[in-house]
Design an enzyme around this catalytic site. Structure first.
Site, mmCIF file in Angstrom:
data_model
loop_
_atom_site.group_PDB
_atom_site.id
_atom_site.type_symbol
_atom_site.label_atom_id
_atom_site.label_comp_id
_atom_site.label_asym_id
_atom_site.label_seq_id
_atom_site.Cartn_x
_atom_site.Cartn_y
_atom_site.Cartn_z
ATOM 1 C CE LYS A 158 -7.329 -0.572 6.360
ATOM 2 N NZ LYS A 158 -8.210 -0.134 5.050
ATOM 3 C CD GLN A 215 -6.849 -4.814 3.671
ATOM 4 O OE1 GLN A 215 -7.910 -5.623 4.005
ATOM 5 N NE2 GLN A 215 -6.726 -3.700 3.685
ATOM 6 C CB CYS A 267 -3.563 3.275 -1.617
ATOM 7 S SG CYS A 267 -4.896 4.442 -1.285
ATOM 8 C CG HIS A 278 -1.919 0.881 1.462
ATOM 9 N ND1 HIS A 278 -1.624 2.347 1.891
ATOM 10 C CD2 HIS A 278 -3.405 0.978 1.208
ATOM 11 C CE1 HIS A 278 -2.796 2.928 1.854
ATOM 12 N NE2 HIS A 278 -3.933 2.302 1.445
ATOM 13 C CG ASP A 295 0.319 -2.734 6.444
ATOM 14 O OD1 ASP A 295 -0.385 -2.749 7.115
ATOM 15 O OD2 ASP A 295 0.402 -1.929 5.342
HETATM 16 N N1 7TS Z 1 -1.611 -1.107 4.576
HETATM 17 C C1 7TS Z 1 -2.664 -1.826 3.820
HETATM 18 C C2 7TS Z 1 -2.295 -3.187 3.355
HETATM 19 C C3 7TS Z 1 -3.941 -1.118 3.624
HETATM 20 O O1 7TS Z 1 -5.013 -2.031 3.164
HETATM 21 C C4 7TS Z 1 -4.463 -0.019 4.157
HETATM 22 C C5 7TS Z 1 -5.505 0.506 3.857
HETATM 23 C C6 7TS Z 1 -3.346 0.791 4.811
HETATM 24 C C7 7TS Z 1 -1.953 0.155 5.166
HETATM 25 C C8 7TS Z 1 -3.586 2.002 5.405
HETATM 26 O O2 7TS Z 1 -4.612 1.989 6.384
HETATM 27 P P1 7TS Z 1 -4.986 3.281 6.954
HETATM 28 O O3 7TS Z 1 -6.139 2.795 7.934
HETATM 29 O O4 7TS Z 1 -4.091 4.119 7.928
HETATM 30 O O5 7TS Z 1 -5.565 4.332 5.817
HETATM 31 N N2 7TS Z 1 -6.249 0.154 2.913
HETATM 32 C C9 7TS Z 1 -7.448 0.496 2.292
HETATM 33 C C10 7TS Z 1 -8.087 0.081 1.376
HETATM 34 O O6 7TS Z 1 -7.614 -1.160 0.699
HETATM 35 N N3 7TS Z 1 -9.201 0.606 0.844
HETATM 36 O O7 7TS Z 1 -9.306 1.720 1.661
HETATM 37 C C11 7TS Z 1 -8.118 1.845 2.202
#
Ligand code: 7TS
Length: 408
Positions: free
Chosen positions: A228, A205, A366, A125, A202
């Site tokens: 999440k 997910q 992203c 990401h 990370d």
């Molecule tokens: N890393 C992964 C693997 C992710 O899927 C996401 C967010 C992030 C980092 C960042 O997370 P945040 O909560 O700090 O924004 N992924 C997604 C997605 O797949 N669609 O919207 C956000």
């Protein structure tokens, strides 16, 4: 056979939003990789906090402040216990995954020196790419990218040749948000440690799809977002091994992270507060604790294995559609499907699905470098949680066929 089990219907009933209608149709929420929905007890906890507890924490002599502090710190303990961390002080509250990675990239990365190497992968990401690019540019570090194959799996043979004494940290996603690939992180961690390199996982997910035990994984850092894992937005976690967190300088300065401030010299607070400057997202932390309690109260083993059923069924049905290209066909996958149909732009399909009450995500998710690798502008992604039903997959497939008949 293809019916949703009663225990899933029971779980589903705990999420009020799932009864919503969108454009006059029952909502089918298949955007769980972007954010998960919240069970009633999490929603009610936010309200009860503001109704009867609201105060600032770690500083008040008065009753409400003490109650709020206790509940916030209890949430930290719940999280520590849920992810199998050794100590409470190893759990740092952040704004989310992005914030946690920026903290480590800036603070740990700031300790690295010219020509030290950082490894990430081709399926990261943007939030696990850009923070490392920033620190690499600042400190003249080398950023290397572990390649993937066409199924969207890491090229582990090449990975083996990339790790060396120069590698200081490997920062890698547990599960790809675009492909669904589950990476062999235990092997990666072992290999990294044999060269003295640290590993950040990370978990954005993976936290909602399985049980995590950071002690068993032996990772050095593990990061995730509260939203999440059925908790609120604006709160997240950085787990770090104590000895590393002790070595690392503060990321931000301000209230709460200090022991003593004078104009001559400032000393910093102990862990975890050294990394928690300013008034935090108090209600977010407390309600994340409630989300964890919720997970502990249900049969997650059953729920997570049911998600695999949803995945298999959706993939089976998608494959029957003409000109279907699944993006992400790894042997080890979590419950999401990413795909394109012929040359139709995913946005057009997504818009027609929305009109039928179905929430999916379209675009690059992203992960633009991943789109470049597959030479596509984006995908349409349906991502499932355990509260989704087999019948919803049927609704989705039928709506997809209807949309395609309009667009073709
Ligand atoms: N890393 C992964 C693997 C992710 O899927 C996401 C967010 C992030 C980092 C960042 O997370 P945040 O909560 O700090 O924004 N992924 C997604 C997605 O797949 N669609 O919207 C956000």
């Amino acid at each position: 056979m293809n019916q949703t089990p009663d225990y899933i219907q029971e779980l589903r009933s705990k999420f009020p939003i799932l009864k919503t209608e969108v454009h006059g149709k029952a909502l089918v929420y298949f955007d769980n990789a972007a954010t998960t929905q919240k069970p009633l007890e999490v929603i009610e906890r936010v309200q009860s906090y503001y109704n009867s507890e609201n105060a600032n924490i770690h500083r008040g002599v008065h009753h409400l402040s003490q109650v709020a502090t206790q509940d916030y710190e209890d949430a930290r303990k719940l999280i520590q216990n849920y992810i199998g961390a050794g100590k409470e002080s190893e759990i740092i509250f952040t704004k989310g995954t992005t914030d946690s990675i920026n903290l480590v990239a800036s603070s740990f990365g700031g300790l690295l020196q010219e020509d030290d190497e950082i490894l990430i992968s081709a399926m990261e990401h943007h939030s696990n790419i850009v923070p490392w690019q920033l620190i690499a540019r600042k400190n003249k570090l080398t950023l290397k990218v572990i390649p993937i194959n066409r199924n969207g799996e890491l090229d582990m043979e090449t990975f083996e040749t990339m790790v060396s004494e120069k590698t200081k940290i490997i920062s890698i996603t547990h599960i790809s948000n675009t492909l669904g690939t589950i990476n062999p992180i235990k092997d990666i961690i072992k290999k990294a440690h044999s060269f003295g390199a640290k590993v950040l996982i990370d978990g954005a997910q993976s936290i909602q799809h399985g049980k995590i035990n950071v002690s068993d994984l032996d990772c050095d850092f593990f990061v995730f977002s509260g939203h999440k894992i059925f908790g609120p937005t604006g709160i997240g976690v950085l787990y770090g091994k104590e000895e590393l967190l002790e070595l690392m300088p503060p990321y931000q300065g301000g209230g709460d992270m200090i022991k003593r401030v004078s104009f001559k010299e400032t000393t910093f607070n102990e862990l975890p507060f050294k990394f928690e400057a300013g008034t935090p997202n108090i209600v977010g932390g407390i309600a994340l604790g409630t989300a964890i309690k919720f997970l502990k109260s249900i049969d997650t083993k059953q729920a997570f294995s049911y998600e695999k059923r949803l995945l298999n069924y959706a993939e089976e049905e998608l494959k029957k559609i003409d000109e279907m290209t699944l993006i992400g066909t790894a042997a080890e996958k979590t419950s999401l499907v990413s795909f394109n149909v012929g040359k139709i732009h995913p946005f057009d399909i997504g818009t027609l699905l929305d009109k039928q009450g179905i929430a999916v995500r379209t675009g690059h998710h992203c992960t633009q470098p991943l789109m470049d690798f597959f030479n596509i502008p984006g995908t349409l992604r349906a991502s499932f949680a355990f509260y989704n039903t087999i019948e919803e997959v049927d609704v989705f497939i039928n709506a997809l066929k209807r949309s395609l008949s309009i667009l073709k």
